[in-house]
Design a protein around this motif. Structure first.
Motif, mmCIF file in Angstrom:
data_model
loop_
_atom_site.group_PDB
_atom_site.id
_atom_site.type_symbol
_atom_site.label_atom_id
_atom_site.label_comp_id
_atom_site.label_asym_id
_atom_site.label_seq_id
_atom_site.Cartn_x
_atom_site.Cartn_y
_atom_site.Cartn_z
ATOM 1 N N SER A 38 31.135 32.198 -38.000
ATOM 2 C CA SER A 38 31.056 32.877 -36.708
ATOM 3 C C SER A 38 31.449 31.969 -35.537
ATOM 4 C CB SER A 38 29.638 33.415 -36.496
ATOM 5 O OG SER A 38 28.692 32.423 -36.818
ATOM 6 N N ARG A 61 27.432 30.113 -26.971
ATOM 7 C CA ARG A 61 27.308 30.907 -28.197
ATOM 8 C C ARG A 61 27.470 30.018 -29.433
ATOM 9 N NH1 ARG A 61 31.009 32.978 -31.583
ATOM 10 N NH2 ARG A 61 30.411 34.755 -32.887
ATOM 11 N N ILE A 109 23.898 39.855 -26.652
ATOM 12 C CA ILE A 109 24.368 39.876 -28.050
ATOM 13 C C ILE A 109 23.271 39.346 -28.990
ATOM 14 C CG2 ILE A 109 26.830 39.805 -27.534
ATOM 15 C CD1 ILE A 109 26.759 36.784 -28.006
ATOM 16 N N GLY B 298 31.342 38.302 -36.174
ATOM 17 C CA GLY B 298 30.777 38.573 -34.850
ATOM 18 C C GLY B 298 31.839 38.533 -33.772
ATOM 19 N N GLU B 300 33.247 40.852 -32.267
ATOM 20 C CA GLU B 300 32.991 41.829 -31.201
ATOM 21 C C GLU B 300 32.042 41.264 -30.137
ATOM 22 O OE1 GLU B 300 32.140 42.064 -34.359
ATOM 23 O OE2 GLU B 300 29.950 42.002 -34.277
ATOM 24 N N GLN B 301 31.260 40.225 -30.497
ATOM 25 C CA GLN B 301 30.392 39.587 -29.491
ATOM 26 C C GLN B 301 31.225 38.970 -28.374
ATOM 27 O OE1 GLN B 301 28.230 36.761 -31.876
ATOM 28 N NE2 GLN B 301 26.700 38.272 -32.539
ATOM 29 N N VAL B 304 31.853 41.247 -25.455
ATOM 30 C CA VAL B 304 30.722 41.321 -24.522
ATOM 31 C C VAL B 304 30.776 40.128 -23.569
ATOM 32 C CG1 VAL B 304 28.201 41.410 -24.329
ATOM 33 C CG2 VAL B 304 29.346 42.517 -26.273
#
Lengths: 298, 364
Positions: A38, A61, A109, B298, B300-301, B304
């Motif tokens: 990720s 993030r 999120i 992720g 699509e995060q 945002v």
């Protein structure tokens, strides 16, 4: 030591040999890599030039992902990734407005940044967490005797020093300490802390290539028969575009350039091909022959 | 006291370039300037060096000490001696040597003048005449670093981009430009960013050598990043540099990791990308394909995050910055006392500021 492994974009595609070498070398040094599919790009010093707050939030993030897994360290293998993650950490710690914006969007999120994770380049990890360069000595199976290596740091692992918190930003020595521990001879040259020209490869290629050429020529004139870098972007400038760099400085440079973990892997006795040296554009066999390994044709 | 070996560059003015070697008995805390003056006064009166205040105010005495650009007056001999075992003193970089350690600063000042380093008033908001033109503490804080600059040219000396591309304006001039771009009293915001777009703003490498060389912590490279994103926000994609940085951000939103193929198209265009084909073929011969990464988990995060952070930013990453757009709110005129500001501050006069810039009047 378990770390969140942050390979960065280049090591996952055009510079895959860096990833290969890292995965081969890390376990031998006692580093356990945990992958995170990720992780996004660090911004590479370009996203913040179009949107500073966005870049900070993207890296908040990334850091939050490692924090959630309970890890204290994100290990980078790229000076630029290291620089951008540390810059984000500094901004998130010091700038309340930026921090509030990042916190808010991360909450949207379902994530949270707490600031508990520390980004460290593999070189820094060896120096600070694995007992220092000297701890590599007993692991060396193939001393890099005969190699005179010009260490090329890559700006972002060093500067600004109050963001990176690593070592002397204009006259460092950690890389040279490692080179010595691996049985090679480090070459002292001014270009080792200069810029490879990569950031302007797309803006003004000839200037970028001239910069790369100058630093390679500096290493060569000071006796280097190989170079090594902890940054895959520097590797693109120094290796992939070496021919063009040579043209800019009027010298047929012919300088083999290794990624940092490749150099360690060679000293640990690993197969150069498994370390991905065939993927380089500049033939590395002149250096490998000095080590008594089979020459690898370009 | 310690024995200090010093090598000093000699040359210029028709003399051959060389390094003269000296050995001095010095305290470790002795400033390098004191050592140089000791050489001049006691050993070789022909040594040329520039200096004045001896306390890091005048900015005259910058030299290179073991390759690092430093003010000689506040750099002690001890740390460099401990590190390198000797001191090698050279004149500053990127400026021609006049004699020994004295350089011709013309390239440095020429670039400084090119950025028009004075307030250019906004004709629509003439400067109040005979009164102060106040700014809020938040507005002043937006350029709190740059007024500290003493024009010593240490950053200029250390800059590798200048060394390789004479088109570059250099760290000091650009940091100074930033100071005027964020000054709410200045009316040439857009024009300044337009000009700098065309004047090689994008040649800064972000090597941060200037940040380390600066004795006053102006942090020029960070000011240049500020300028770049302000230019991107204000003007958008135009120069290769802005195409590259804006295109890069769009690129990452798509899949989370860099799509190197798309980057070439965005930054170089079709013709430029075709020019890269031979390189791509060579790379493929070495097993290096440039494929598209599968999207990150992720992905699509990121949408945002991109949505929340889109739009024109203010200087919110800067400490203490206020709210109200890139330059903060327009300056509040001083409270109207007995008489309102005279209506004689004509726009034509206001458009021609005095070079001194820091004037309380729009015109004499």
């Amino acid at each position: 030591m378990k770390v969140a492994y942050y390979p960065g974009c280049v090591a996952q595609e055009s510079g895959k040999e860096l990833d290969l070498a890292t995965r081969a070398v890390a376990p031998r040094l006692g580093i356990e890599l945990q992958d995170f599919p990720s992780f996004s790009c660090c911004g590479s010093g370009f996203i913040d030039e179009s949107n500073y707050a966005l870049n900070t939030a993207l890296n908040a993030r990334n850091l939050a992902i490692a924090e959630k897994a309970g890890l204290a360290t994100v290990m980078t293998v790229c000076s630029t990734c290291q620089g951008m993650l540390k810059l984000a950490k500094r901004n998130l710690a010091e700038n309340k407005v930026l921090r509030a914006r990042a916190d808010k969007v991360l909450a949207q999120i379902g994530m949270e940044y707490r600031g508990t994770v520390e980004p460290k380049h593999m070189l820094q990890l060896i120096v600070e967490d694995l007992g220092g360069a000297e701890k590599l000595r007993p692991l060396v199976k193939r001393p890099l005797k005969g190699l005179k290596v010009g260490a090329f740091y890559g700006c972002h692992i060093l500067r600004p020093h109050d963001t990176m918190n690593f070592e002397d930003p204009e006259d460092p020595h950690s890389f040279e300490d490692v080179i010595r521990a691996l049985g090679a001879e480090p070459v002292d040259y001014r270009g080792r802390v200069m810029c490879c020209g990569f950031p302007i490869q797309f803006v003004r290629p000839k200037t970028g290539q001239k910069l790369a050429g100058k630093q390679i020529l500096d290493a060569k004139r000071n006796g280097a028969n190989a170079m090594a870098t902890p940054c895959p972007l520097c590797h693109i400038s120094l290796d992939t575009y070496q021919k063009e760099a040579g043209r800019e400085v009027g010298d047929d440079l012919q300088m083999p350039v290794f990624h940092f973990p490749q150099l360690v892997g060679l000293a640990l006795g690993m197969d150069p091909i498994a370390l991905g040296v065939k993927r380089h554009l500049v033939d590395t066999s002149s250096a490998l022959e000095k080590l008594g390994t089979v020459g690898v044709p370009a | 006291m310690v024995r200090v070996p010093i090598e000093v560059f000699r040359g210029g003015a028709g003399t051959p370039n060389r390094f003269d070697k000296f050995e001095l008995e010095l305290e470790e805390h002795t400033p390098i300037l004191t050592a140089l003056l000791k050489i001049r006064d006691e050993i070789d009166p022909t040594l040329a060096a520039r200096y004045s205040c001896r306390q890091a105010i005048c900015g005259s005495c910058a030299v290179r000490v073991n390759g690092k650009s430093r003010l000689a007056c506040v750099t002690q001999v001890g740390p460099e001696l401990a590190k390198r075992g000797k001191l090698r003193i050279e004149p500053m970089g990127n400026q021609p040597v006049l004699r020994d350690l004295v350089v011709d600063q013309k390239p440095f000042w020429d670039r400084y003048h090119r950025i028009e380093p004075y307030l250019i008033p906004d004709p629509a908001h003439p400067m109040p005449v005979g009164k102060e033109n106040p700014m809020s503490p938040e507005q002043v804080a937006q350029f709190q670093e740059t007024p500290r600059c003493i024009a010593c040219a240490s950053c200029f000396s250390a800059c590798p981009a200048l060394d390789s591309d004479p088109d570059f304006l250099g760290p000091m001039a650009l940091a100074k430009l930033f100071r005027f771009v964020v000054d709410p009293r200045d009316g040439a915001f857009h024009q300044r960013l337009e000009t700098v777009q065309n004047q090689s703003l994008w040649l800064c490498l972000r090597c941060n050598l200037c940040v380390e060389a600066c004795p006053k912590d102006v942090r020029p490279a960070e000011r240049i990043v500020d300028l770049k994103w302000m230019a991107n926000q204000e003007i958008g994609k135009r120069e290769p540099g802005s195409k590259h940085s804006i295109g890069f951000a769009e690129n990452i939103q798509e899949g989370g990791l860099l799509n190197e193929r798309r980057l070439a198209m965005d930054s170089l265009g079709l013709i430029g990308t075709l020019g890269q084909l031979p390189k791509a073929i060579t790379m493929m011969r070495h097993g290096r394909s440039i494929k598209k990464h599968p999207p990150i988990q992720g992905r699509e995060q990121l949408d945002v995050i991109y949505n929340a952070m889109s739009g024109r930013e203010d200087l919110q990453h800067r400490p203490m910055s206020g709210e109200g757009g890139v330059r903060g709110k327009a300056p509040t005129p001083p409270p109207a006392a007995a008489s309102p500001p005279p209506a004689t501050a004509t726009t034509t006069a206001a458009a021609k500021p005095r070079p001194s810039g820091e004037t309380k009047e729009a015109h004499p």
